[in-house]
Design an enzyme around this catalytic site. Structure first.
Site, short mmCIF file in Angstrom:
data_model
loop_
_atom_site.label_atom_id
_atom_site.label_comp_id
_atom_site.label_asym_id
_atom_site.label_seq_id
_atom_site.Cartn_x
_atom_site.Cartn_y
_atom_site.Cartn_z
N LYS A 37 0.96 -1.13 0.18
CA LYS A 37 -0.06 0.07 0.07
C LYS A 37 0.87 1.18 -0.07
CE LYS A 37 -3.66 0.23 2.92
NZ LYS A 37 -4.38 0.01 4.19
N ASP B 198 4.39 -0.05 14.74
CA ASP B 198 3.25 -0.28 15.52
C ASP B 198 3.26 -0.14 16.97
OD1 ASP B 198 2.12 -0.20 13.10
OD2 ASP B 198 0.75 -2.13 13.22
N HIS C 42 -9.62 1.06 18.56
CA HIS C 42 -9.48 0.83 17.10
C HIS C 42 -9.68 -0.28 16.80
CE1 HIS C 42 -6.72 0.97 13.47
NE2 HIS C 42 -6.88 -0.55 13.76
N ASN D 241 -10.69 -5.20 11.37
CA ASN D 241 -10.86 -6.77 11.45
C ASN D 241 -9.98 -7.29 12.69
OD1 ASN D 241 -11.59 -9.09 10.50
ND2 ASN D 241 -9.62 -9.28 9.38
N ARG E 184 -20.57 -6.45 8.83
CA ARG E 184 -21.67 -5.59 8.05
C ARG E 184 -22.67 -6.98 7.96
NH1 ARG E 184 -17.69 -2.73 4.10
NH2 ARG E 184 -16.87 -4.68 4.23
N ILE F 148 -14.54 -0.59 11.68
CA ILE F 148 -15.77 -0.90 12.44
C ILE F 148 -16.21 0.59 13.19
CG2 ILE F 148 -16.94 -2.31 14.23
CD1 ILE F 148 -15.35 -4.60 13.08
N GLY F 149 -15.13 1.02 13.92
CA GLY F 149 -15.37 2.13 14.86
C GLY F 149 -15.70 3.17 14.33
N ASN G 264 -17.59 3.34 11.34
CA ASN G 264 -18.70 3.28 10.44
C ASN G 264 -19.86 2.43 11.05
OD1 ASN G 264 -17.75 4.58 7.86
ND2 ASN G 264 -15.93 2.86 8.19
#
EC number: 2.7.2.1
Length: 395
Positions: free
Chosen positions: A15, A146, A206, A209, A283, A330-331, A333
């Site tokens: 990415k 991280d 956070h 997934n 979802r 997820i947090g 949306n």
């Protein structure tokens, strides 16, 4: 003005995001998928339009060359001399790295030495670092870890109650992950609250997934839910989160699996997927729950209740909390997950507005103005944190 590229290299993916600094304007971003597999996919956004090419990209070095060629081909940069710095996401920095670091032959060697702590991630991160070093040897590069943000945790948070020599000899301790994300959203929360970060007690959730919760006091991480590996903590998409360790030999005995096979089950077949029995995608589970699927409903409750418990324990740990932050896929949306997590927290001063909670993917306060504890949605931006660290260390 400088141009900085932020890189996140996975085992078969790359990415990228190109920033103009210090304005933090995103010039382009994209993704190379299926590296080393037939029909690799290269996607780049130019002026908001996605350009996709399917071709064979045998390794990361070829992916990097293709990426740099595309930047000039699309006129995003005139030539490679315009790239002033490269920032690489590295998953594990061990105890060695409590901050981002300028990459030299020596620091690359040190990152390789701690790769056994993150065998699924660090080797891929290093491949990305070396691929760029080969093509752009004179451009300064920085590794952003991280784990680094959590190196401020006190001993009582990071030590496991195991024989102390395991920590001394093998580095067995809690490291924590998603640090770059937790750091970004807590800094941004202080800006939005109009208060110094040093004065705040924040709980950062956070939730993607992979999911982790962090207690951040005075801008420093004092505890977090993930552990020695990203398998620990709350239930996740396919990861179990915390379980009784005695279950591992028990499952081995009952199912004739090896230790590695059980570990694979805990990493890839558990969490939302394991409990629901049909999907790791939140979802899908929310939809199925609305249609009356009981296992989907149970999976949602397991997911939310574990997060809810961490919020309570971290509030106790900090003798209170000023704001709770939701971030990541997820947090940011999931209206439903936030609702389930926040339900019942009124006793500690959390008063939230269901109407304000009905928002997806944008910065928002979802608590009532009079709520003693603020609740916020802050979309994370790990890439901009990487770019900022390149500017800080390389220029």
């Amino acid at each position: 003005m400088s141009k900085i590229i932020a890189i996140n290299a996975g085992s078969s993916s790359l990415k990228f995001q190109l920033f103009e600094m210090p304005s933090e304007k995103v010039l382009t971003k994209g993704l190379v998928e299926r590296i080393g597999i037939a029909d690799s996919v290269f996607t780049i956004s130019v002026n908001g339009e996605k350009n996709t090419e399917v071709t064979d990209i045998p390794d990361h070095a070829v992916a990097v060359k293709m990426l740099l060629h595309k930047l000039t081909e699309f006129g995003i940069i005139k030539d490679l001399n315009e790239i002033d710095g490269i920032g690489h996401r590295v998953v594990h920095g061990g105890e060695k790295f409590s901050d981002s670091v300028l990459l030299t032959d020596e620091t690359i060697r040190e990152i390789e030495e701690i790769s056994e702590l993150a065998p699924l991630h660090n080797p891929a991160n290093i491949v990305g670092i070396k691929a760029f070093k080969e093509v752009l040897p004179n451009v300064p590069a920085v590794a952003v870890f991280d784990t680094a943000f959590h190196q401020t945790m006190p001993e009582q948070s990071y030590l496991y109650s195991l024989p102390y020599e395991y920590y001394e000899k093998y580095g067995i301790r809690k490291y924590g992950f998603h640090g770059t994300s937790h750091k970004y959203v807590t800094q941004r929360a202080a800006e939005l609250l109009g208060r110094p970060l040093e004065d705040l007690r924040l709980i950062s959730c956070h939730l993607g997934n992979g999911a982790s919760i962090a207690a951040v006091e005075g801008g420093k991480s004092i505890d977090t839910s993930m552990g020695f590996t990203p398998l620990a903590g709350v239930a996740m998409g396919t990861r179990s989160g915390n379980i009784d360790p005695a279950l591992i030999p028990y499952i081995m005995e009952k199912t004739d699996q090896t230790a590695d096979e059980v570990l694979n089950t805990l990493n890839k077949k558990s969490g939302l997927l394991g409990v629901s029995g049909f999907s790791s995608d939140l979802r899908d589970i929310v939809e199925a729950s609305k249609e009356g699927n009981e296992r989907a409903e149970t999976a949602l409750e397991v997911f939310a209740s574990r997060i809810h418990k961490y919020i309570g324990s971290y509030a106790a740990r900090m003798s209170g909390v000023d704001a709770i932050i939701f971030t990541a896929g997820i947090g940011e949306n999931s209206v439903e997950v936030r609702e389930r997590v926040l339900r019942g927290l009124e006793f500690m001063g959390v008063y939230w507005d269901p109407a304000l909670n009905n928002v997806r993917g944008e910065e928002a306060f979802i608590s009532y103005p009079h709520s003693p504890v603020k609740v916020m949605i802050i979309p994370t931006d790990e890439e901009v944190m990487i770019a900022r660290d390149v500017v800080r260390l390389a220029q």
